[in-house]
Design a protein around this motif. Structure first.
Motif, PDB file in Angstrom:
ATOM      1  N   ALA A  89      -5.748   5.616  -3.100  1.00  0.00           N
ATOM      2  CA  ALA A  89      -5.795   6.019  -1.689  1.00  0.00           C
ATOM      3  C   ALA A  89      -5.200   4.895  -0.825  1.00  0.00           C
ATOM      4  CB  ALA A  89      -7.232   6.299  -1.272  1.00  0.00           C
ATOM      5  N   PRO A  90      -4.263   5.206   0.110  1.00  0.00           N
ATOM      6  CA  PRO A  90      -3.662   4.172   0.962  1.00  0.00           C
ATOM      7  C   PRO A  90      -4.574   3.826   2.146  1.00  0.00           C
ATOM      8  CG  PRO A  90      -2.707   6.300   1.457  1.00  0.00           C
ATOM      9  CD  PRO A  90      -3.664   6.526   0.315  1.00  0.00           C
ATOM     10  N   LYS A  91      -4.233   2.745   2.832  1.00  0.00           N
ATOM     11  CA  LYS A  91      -5.022   2.291   3.973  1.00  0.00           C
ATOM     12  C   LYS A  91      -5.003   3.278   5.129  1.00  0.00           C
ATOM     13  CE  LYS A  91      -4.623  -2.722   3.246  1.00  0.00           C
ATOM     14  NZ  LYS A  91      -4.118  -3.987   3.819  1.00  0.00           N
ATOM     15  N   GLY A  92      -3.925   4.035   5.258  1.00  0.00           N
ATOM     16  CA  GLY A  92      -3.785   4.891   6.428  1.00  0.00           C
ATOM     17  C   GLY A  92      -4.702   6.095   6.461  1.00  0.00           C
ATOM     18  N   MET A  93      -5.536   6.312   5.455  1.00  0.00           N
ATOM     19  CA  MET A  93      -6.407   7.480   5.433  1.00  0.00           C
ATOM     20  C   MET A  93      -7.725   7.177   6.131  1.00  0.00           C
ATOM     21  SD  MET A  93      -5.677   9.002   1.585  1.00  0.00           S
ATOM     22  CE  MET A  93      -6.245  10.628   2.070  1.00  0.00           C
ATOM     23  N   SER A  94      -8.448   8.224   6.519  1.00  0.00           N
ATOM     24  CA  SER A  94      -9.746   8.071   7.185  1.00  0.00           C
ATOM     25  C   SER A  94     -10.841   8.059   6.124  1.00  0.00           C
ATOM     26  CB  SER A  94      -9.987   9.225   8.170  1.00  0.00           C
ATOM     27  OG  SER A  94      -9.007   9.216   9.190  1.00  0.00           O
ATOM     28  N   PHE A  95     -11.573   6.960   6.068  1.00  0.00           N
ATOM     29  CA  PHE A  95     -12.620   6.795   5.049  1.00  0.00           C
ATOM     30  C   PHE A  95     -13.993   6.914   5.698  1.00  0.00           C
ATOM     31  CE2 PHE A  95      -8.869   4.413   3.651  1.00  0.00           C
ATOM     32  CZ  PHE A  95      -8.690   4.927   2.379  1.00  0.00           C
ATOM     33  N   PRO A  96     -15.043   7.312   4.935  1.00  0.00           N
ATOM     34  CA  PRO A  96     -14.960   7.806   3.553  1.00  0.00           C
ATOM     35  C   PRO A  96     -14.596   9.277   3.521  1.00  0.00           C
ATOM     36  CG  PRO A  96     -17.230   7.782   4.246  1.00  0.00           C
ATOM     37  CD  PRO A  96     -16.444   7.206   5.415  1.00  0.00           C
ATOM     38  N   SER A 156      -2.278   9.131 -11.230  1.00  0.00           N
ATOM     39  CA  SER A 156      -1.431   8.666 -12.321  1.00  0.00           C
ATOM     40  C   SER A 156      -1.505   9.593 -13.534  1.00  0.00           C
ATOM     41  CB  SER A 156      -1.837   7.252 -12.745  1.00  0.00           C
ATOM     42  OG  SER A 156      -3.126   7.262 -13.328  1.00  0.00           O
ATOM     43  N   LYS A 157      -0.527   9.458 -14.415  1.00  0.00           N
ATOM     44  CA  LYS A 157      -0.482  10.196 -15.675  1.00  0.00           C
ATOM     45  C   LYS A 157      -1.664   9.774 -16.542  1.00  0.00           C
ATOM     46  CE  LYS A 157       2.526  10.992 -19.692  1.00  0.00           C
ATOM     47  NZ  LYS A 157       3.842  10.668 -20.312  1.00  0.00           N
ATOM     48  N   PRO A 158      -2.432  10.717 -17.113  1.00  0.00           N
ATOM     49  CA  PRO A 158      -3.601  10.351 -17.929  1.00  0.00           C
ATOM     50  C   PRO A 158      -3.212   9.517 -19.146  1.00  0.00           C
ATOM     51  CG  PRO A 158      -3.656  12.678 -17.345  1.00  0.00           C
ATOM     52  CD  PRO A 158      -2.311  12.175 -16.960  1.00  0.00           C
ATOM     53  N   VAL A 159      -4.111   8.597 -19.501  1.00  0.00           N
ATOM     54  CA  VAL A 159      -3.977   7.802 -20.716  1.00  0.00           C
ATOM     55  C   VAL A 159      -5.072   8.249 -21.682  1.00  0.00           C
ATOM     56  CG1 VAL A 159      -4.102   5.495 -21.719  1.00  0.00           C
ATOM     57  CG2 VAL A 159      -2.952   5.850 -19.525  1.00  0.00           C
ATOM     58  N   ILE A 160      -4.706   8.531 -22.937  1.00  0.00           N
ATOM     59  CA  ILE A 160      -5.630   9.062 -23.937  1.00  0.00           C
ATOM     60  C   ILE A 160      -6.083   7.956 -24.874  1.00  0.00           C
ATOM     61  CG2 ILE A 160      -5.949  10.731 -25.797  1.00  0.00           C
ATOM     62  CD1 ILE A 160      -5.547  12.051 -23.126  1.00  0.00           C
ATOM     63  N   THR A 195     -14.440   5.465  -0.603  1.00  0.00           N
ATOM     64  CA  THR A 195     -15.011   4.743   0.540  1.00  0.00           C
ATOM     65  C   THR A 195     -14.025   3.790   1.191  1.00  0.00           C
ATOM     66  OG1 THR A 195     -15.872   3.045  -0.945  1.00  0.00           O
ATOM     67  CG2 THR A 195     -17.315   4.902  -0.437  1.00  0.00           C
ATOM     68  N   GLY A 196     -12.896   3.546   0.529  1.00  0.00           N
ATOM     69  CA  GLY A 196     -11.925   2.632   1.107  1.00  0.00           C
ATOM     70  C   GLY A 196     -10.633   2.674   0.332  1.00  0.00           C
ATOM     71  N   PRO A 197      -9.599   2.008   0.836  1.00  0.00           N
ATOM     72  CA  PRO A 197      -8.304   2.027   0.156  1.00  0.00           C
ATOM     73  C   PRO A 197      -8.402   1.332  -1.202  1.00  0.00           C
ATOM     74  CG  PRO A 197      -8.287   0.410   1.926  1.00  0.00           C
ATOM     75  CD  PRO A 197      -9.567   1.177   2.079  1.00  0.00           C
ATOM     76  N   GLY A 198      -7.573   1.792  -2.146  1.00  0.00           N
ATOM     77  CA  GLY A 198      -7.566   1.186  -3.469  1.00  0.00           C
ATOM     78  C   GLY A 198      -7.464   2.246  -4.553  1.00  0.00           C
ATOM     79  N   THR A 199      -7.731   1.808  -5.773  1.00  0.00           N
ATOM     80  CA  THR A 199      -7.585   2.661  -6.955  1.00  0.00           C
ATOM     81  C   THR A 199      -8.952   3.019  -7.514  1.00  0.00           C
ATOM     82  OG1 THR A 199      -5.444   1.690  -7.501  1.00  0.00           O
ATOM     83  CG2 THR A 199      -6.607   2.807  -9.267  1.00  0.00           C
ATOM     84  N   HIS A 200      -9.128   4.307  -7.848  1.00  0.00           N
ATOM     85  CA  HIS A 200     -10.390   4.802  -8.380  1.00  0.00           C
ATOM     86  C   HIS A 200     -10.112   5.512  -9.704  1.00  0.00           C
ATOM     87  CE1 HIS A 200     -12.347   4.073  -4.442  1.00  0.00           C
ATOM     88  NE2 HIS A 200     -11.134   4.374  -3.983  1.00  0.00           N
ATOM     89  N   ARG A 201     -10.847   5.110 -10.742  1.00  0.00           N
ATOM     90  CA  ARG A 201     -10.632   5.660 -12.080  1.00  0.00           C
ATOM     91  C   ARG A 201     -11.501   6.911 -12.283  1.00  0.00           C
ATOM     92  NH1 ARG A 201     -12.799   5.108 -17.395  1.00  0.00           N
ATOM     93  NH2 ARG A 201     -11.202   5.016 -19.041  1.00  0.00           N
ATOM     94  N   VAL A 202     -10.876   7.992 -12.777  1.00  0.00           N
ATOM     95  CA  VAL A 202     -11.610   9.199 -13.156  1.00  0.00           C
ATOM     96  C   VAL A 202     -11.303   9.458 -14.629  1.00  0.00           C
ATOM     97  CG1 VAL A 202     -11.628  10.215 -10.863  1.00  0.00           C
ATOM     98  CG2 VAL A 202      -9.712  10.690 -12.384  1.00  0.00           C
ATOM     99  N   SER A 203     -12.281   9.986 -15.356  1.00  0.00           N
ATOM    100  CA  SER A 203     -12.084  10.204 -16.791  1.00  0.00           C
ATOM    101  C   SER A 203     -12.811  11.462 -17.237  1.00  0.00           C
ATOM    102  CB  SER A 203     -12.580   8.999 -17.594  1.00  0.00           C
ATOM    103  OG  SER A 203     -13.978   8.855 -17.447  1.00  0.00           O
ATOM    104  N   HIS A 204     -12.417  11.923 -18.406  1.00  0.00           N
ATOM    105  CA  HIS A 204     -13.034  13.100 -19.016  1.00  0.00           C
ATOM    106  C   HIS A 204     -13.087  12.865 -20.519  1.00  0.00           C
ATOM    107  CE1 HIS A 204     -14.155  17.200 -19.798  1.00  0.00           C
ATOM    108  NE2 HIS A 204     -13.104  17.386 -20.580  1.00  0.00           N
ATOM    109  N   GLU A 261       0.835  -1.195   0.000  1.00  0.00           N
ATOM    110  CA  GLU A 261       0.000   0.000   0.000  1.00  0.00           C
ATOM    111  C   GLU A 261       0.878   1.255   0.000  1.00  0.00           C
ATOM    112  OE1 GLU A 261      -3.174   0.383  -0.193  1.00  0.00           O
ATOM    113  OE2 GLU A 261      -3.639  -1.754  -0.250  1.00  0.00           O
ATOM    114  N   PRO A 262       0.507   2.275  -0.783  1.00  0.00           N
ATOM    115  CA  PRO A 262       1.294   3.516  -0.774  1.00  0.00           C
ATOM    116  C   PRO A 262       1.110   4.257   0.548  1.00  0.00           C
ATOM    117  CG  PRO A 262      -0.702   3.781  -2.069  1.00  0.00           C
ATOM    118  CD  PRO A 262      -0.632   2.327  -1.690  1.00  0.00           C
ATOM    119  N   ASP A 263       2.051   5.140   0.847  1.00  0.00           N
ATOM    120  CA  ASP A 263       1.975   5.932   2.073  1.00  0.00           C
ATOM    121  C   ASP A 263       1.066   7.149   1.906  1.00  0.00           C
ATOM    122  OD1 ASP A 263       3.738   4.198   3.316  1.00  0.00           O
ATOM    123  OD2 ASP A 263       5.491   5.316   2.612  1.00  0.00           O
TER     124      ASP A 263
END
Length: 694
Positions: free
Chosen positions: A505-512, A475-479, A535-544, A468-470
């Motif tokens: 988001a790493p585990k050490g953060m306060s969710f949500p 990440s860099k956007p992918v087109i 809502t919890g640790p892990g990876t969340h994808r955002v797009s435009h 888990e990251p600290d």
């Protein structure tokens, strides 16, 4: 440029609007006037030969919802033609003729002033006079102070034969400036033909304050008049006028019999290389010219023995050139290696051009070495997110050079892309995976107009397993790009561009908690601030996503604002529409859209009611083309697209108003915003209005 989930409704909104100016129009009221341009061209667009030479600019315009059209021609040298009015209708043909006595290059466009202001595309031209340098028809540097200037001119007199190509008289002038260095704009004016084109002079600090200038005019009949010089301001205002120099031509013999000639024979395309499974059309064009009004007969001679006759009557002595064409459809290109055609004048006189040749080659495609390039080994287990890359080798054989190849990938799907291939080329596909996933992908290729060829399927598998990251990362956007339909890029058939990034988001953060982020471009453009709930640790994808109906390049990144400030790396992208590369923007860009409001914002009473939308647009510097913008609303509607200019020397902030808006029925709260599309994307804060009809 459109963005987010609203771009699809916005593309068709204008057809569904029911306003008197594009929104909520009553059934009994006429639709808002519309203006559309057809082809805008200069004929000839390139000329080399003796001068003076005539260039005819033409355009077609279609106007609906109005009785009359007011327009004028605008030019690259900053001058404008007179304002004219014609009857509105479909396919109205507009023309402007200019005569050049010296070499020049530049452009002209049609600017409709009413029923709504809109400017056509530009028609570029160049005139090269034998023995005369080419003058760029642009303004002097904007920061050069206007000098005091004066001019003197002398005329000419001639008596004698005036046989074709006519008798030329020379006019000489002297322009004096009060100081050097200096920039001077001037034009010759003829009592018979009015003002000629604006010309520019530059006096360096080492130059004499006196400069000799000259002009000429060719006569085929007796004529007399005067010619003089006008000194102009940068805006075209007459600052000083020279003396009037009289001239006189007395033709003592009748003009010669008419003659005709043919030049500039060419064929499009000159080389076809692609799928030979369907008929292909080759178009030959040539320019015929007459010395005086007459009927010219001509004949096309194809290499397969076919003869095609033609005829054109020149009625106007001021328009003695015509472009003629021949269309040759090859029914089975696989059985023909090429062809040619010539054209010859049969009357009056004899003139011939050609042959112009076309060639046909029919290459073939082959696919090989389908594989996963990274991550390796496969199946992959390791840190995520990870970029998956697959590759396929494409081999072209039998071609006469690089062949145009169309291709796209399945999962994740891409739009149809184009590239030129000679021999063997490896095509690759990259996309991000931030969680466990496995599937297959493959490549489809074809020559334009031919059948699609599929590669073997490439299987891949990703199992995410990493520490888990600290801290939170982005990440860099992918087109990715794709196009829904074939054909040209238009506002109803745009390229779709999507930028995707991963917020971890790493585990050490306060969710949500909520993450506030904003998509931004390196040119100063930006989109609305958006939120995603973590809502919890892990990876969340955002797009435009956004649509573009013209070629463009850009650099985009994600700017995370809360709960901590983060900025992703910048990703470059390029979209090419209809094979036309993007044109670099050398002017300013939109940096903000502020003070958006709709009045009245809340209305209850008798309908219809007039509404007004206002916003302020700020640019970084004067723009090379008008800023294009429109209002977009969450009920699937939008305003007509409009433009605002930011010329050199003017303000960099302007307020735009849309007041041709009439609500005639009740509606609940509606939220909208102003979005600029050209030269870049920027949006105002959302504003809300409501109308209740009693």
């Amino acid at each position: 440029m459109f963005s987010g989930s609203w771009w699809r409704p916005a593309l068709t909104a204008v057809a569904a609007l029911s306003l008197s100016a594009g929104l909520l129009a009553a059934p009994a009221q006429a639709a808002a006037p519309s203006v559309g341009f057809g082809g805008v061209q200069a004929s000839p667009s390139r000329y080399t030969g003796s001068c003076p030479a005539a260039v005819v600019f033409s355009a077609t315009v279609t106007v609906k919802g109005a009785a009359r059209v007011k327009y004028r021609w605008v030019r690259g040298d900053g001058t404008k033609g007179p304002v004219r009015t014609v009857k509105a209708g479909t396919g109205i043909r507009l023309q402007d003729r200019r005569t050049f006595s010296r070499g020049a290059r530049g452009w002209q466009a049609v600017q409709v002033l009413s029923p709504r202001k809109l400017t056509s595309k530009r028609a570029y031209f160049s005139v090269t006079c034998e023995g005369s340098p080419v003058v760029n028809t642009h303004r002097p540097p904007a920061d050069t102070p206007a000098p005091r200037a004066s001019a003197e001119v002398t005329g000419d007199v001639y008596s004698g034969p005036c046989a074709a190509p006519g008798r030329s008289l020379g006019f000489r002038g002297t322009i004096r400036v009060s100081r050097v260095p200096a920039a001077v704009s001037y034009r010759w004016v003829d009592s018979d033909g009015g003002p000629l084109g604006k010309e520019d002079l530059w006096f360096s600090a080492k130059d004499s304050p006196r400069r000799a200038v000259s002009a000429s005019r060719t006569f085929l009949a007796s004529q007399s008049g005067t010619r003089w010089i006008e000194i102009l301001s940068p805006s075209g205002k007459v600052l000083a006028t020279s003396d009037r120099a009289p001239y006189s031509v007395t033709c003592t013999t009748p003009p010669a019999r008419p003659t005709a000639s043919v030049t500039d024979l060419k064929v499009d395309p000159a080389v076809f290389q692609g799928a030979c499974t369907a008929p292909r059309t080759f178009t030959f064009t040539a320019d015929i010219a007459a010395s005086k009004p007459t009927t010219v007969t001509y004949e096309w001679l194809r290499s397969d023995g076919t003869k095609v006759p033609g005829e054109w009557e020149f009625k106007d002595a001021k328009d003695l050139t015509k472009t003629v064409s021949l269309v040759w459809q090859v029914a089975d290109p696989s059985k023909v290696t090429g062809g040619s055609a010539s054209i010859r004048i049969t009357s009056p006189g004899r003139s011939e051009a050609g042959p112009a040749k076309f060639a046909i080659t029919c290459p073939s495609l082959a696919l090989s070495e389908e594989k996963v390039v990274s991550p390796l080994p496969q199946p992959y287990t390791g840190p995520c997110p990870v970029t998956v890359r697959t590759s396929v080798k494409v081999t072209v054989t039998g071609g006469s050079g690089p062949a145009p190849v169309e291709y796209y990938w399945r999962y994740p799907g891409t739009g149809i892309q184009r590239t030129d291939i000679s021999g063997t080329t490896t095509l690759t596909r990259d996309w991000p995976e931030g969680s466990n996933a496995s599937s297959t992908t493959n490549l489809l290729v074809r020559l334009p107009g031919g059948p699609w060829i599929e590669s073997q399927r490439i299987g891949w598998s990703i199992t995410c397993k990493a520490a888990e990251p600290d801290t939170m990362t982005v990440s860099k956007p992918v087109i990715t790009t794709w196009k829904r339909d074939g054909g040209e890029c238009t506002i109803k058939n745009p390229y779709q561009v999507t930028a995707a990034s991963l917020i971890t988001a790493p585990k050490g953060m306060s969710f949500p908690f909520d993450v506030t982020y904003q998509w931004r471009w390196a040119d100063g453009g930006y989109w609305h601030k958006e939120n995603v709930k973590i809502t919890g640790p892990g990876t969340h994808r955002v797009s435009h996503s956004w649509g573009t109906f013209r070629s463009q390049t850009g650099k985009i990144f994600v700017n995370v604002l809360t709960p901590t400030a983060l900025k992703s790396e910048t990703t470059e992208y390029a979209v090419t529409c209809d094979g036309k590369p993007p044109v670099p923007n050398t002017g300013g860009t939109v940096v903000s859209v502020t003070d958006a409001k709709i009045t009245p914002s809340s209305y209850t009473g008798t309908c219809p009611v007039n509404l007004k939308a206002v916003a302020t647009i700020t640019v970084s510097a004067p723009t090379t083309e008008p800023v294009e913008y429109a209002w977009v609303f969450d009920n699937g509607r939008s305003s007509p697209t409009d433009q605002v200019d930011f010329p050199a020397g003017g303000p960099l902030t302007k307020t735009v108003v849309w007041d041709q808006w009439r609500a005639i029925e009740s509606s609940g709260p509606v939220t909208g915003y102003l979005q600029t599309r050209i030269p870049n994307t920027a949006v105002s804060l959302p504003v809300t209005y409501s109308v209740t009809c009693t």
